[in-house]
Design a protein around this motif. Sequence first.
Motif, short mmCIF file in Angstrom:
data_model
loop_
_atom_site.label_atom_id
_atom_site.label_comp_id
_atom_site.label_asym_id
_atom_site.label_seq_id
_atom_site.Cartn_x
_atom_site.Cartn_y
_atom_site.Cartn_z
N GLU A 44 -12.99 -12.89 22.80
CA GLU A 44 -12.08 -12.64 23.92
C GLU A 44 -11.70 -11.17 23.98
OE1 GLU A 44 -8.13 -14.26 23.60
OE2 GLU A 44 -8.21 -14.19 21.43
N ARG A 45 -11.14 -10.78 25.11
CA ARG A 45 -10.59 -9.43 25.26
C ARG A 45 -9.09 -9.49 24.97
NH1 ARG A 45 -13.62 -5.59 27.07
NH2 ARG A 45 -15.59 -6.13 28.00
N ILE A 46 -8.60 -8.49 24.25
CA ILE A 46 -7.17 -8.44 23.94
C ILE A 46 -6.64 -7.05 24.28
CG2 ILE A 46 -7.31 -10.16 22.10
CD1 ILE A 46 -7.16 -7.79 20.11
N GLU A 47 -5.31 -6.92 24.31
CA GLU A 47 -4.69 -5.64 24.55
C GLU A 47 -4.04 -5.15 23.26
OE1 GLU A 47 -1.16 -3.90 27.29
OE2 GLU A 47 -2.62 -5.21 28.25
N LEU A 48 -4.39 -3.94 22.86
CA LEU A 48 -3.79 -3.30 21.69
C LEU A 48 -2.85 -2.21 22.19
CD1 LEU A 48 -6.86 -2.69 19.36
CD2 LEU A 48 -5.17 -4.49 19.17
N GLN A 56 -12.12 -9.03 20.70
CA GLN A 56 -12.12 -9.83 19.47
C GLN A 56 -13.53 -10.39 19.36
OE1 GLN A 56 -9.69 -11.07 17.16
NE2 GLN A 56 -8.39 -9.39 17.83
N CYS A 57 -14.18 -10.10 18.24
CA CYS A 57 -15.58 -10.50 18.06
C CYS A 57 -15.76 -11.24 16.75
CB CYS A 57 -16.49 -9.28 18.06
SG CYS A 57 -16.52 -8.38 19.60
N GLN A 58 -16.86 -11.94 16.68
CA GLN A 58 -17.25 -12.59 15.44
C GLN A 58 -18.25 -11.67 14.75
OE1 GLN A 58 -18.95 -16.42 16.01
NE2 GLN A 58 -18.85 -16.96 13.87
#
Length: 85
Positions: A44-48, A56-58
């Motif tokens: 997914e895409r997240i905001e930092l 967010q990756c595996q």
Amino acid sequence: MLKTVYYLVHKDSGERTRYYRTRAGARIAQRARNSHLGFTLRVERIELYDNWEAEQCQDSSGNIVTATYCIVEDTIEQTDLQITY
């Protein structure tokens, strides 16, 4: 004249590697760079922070981690843009 650009930024060092005129272009570059570093499956895409967009990756071990390259939106003077070939 003000212009909105999207920078590809290294998460740990904060180094801006390149700017893109569109968010789509920056996302393509982000995905390519992160996949070359071994982040194969995007979760997914997240905001930092305030305006950093990260993935967010595996990783190859199966752990969910924040990928290395992020996108930062910025507004700059158009005269500040450097032409790169």
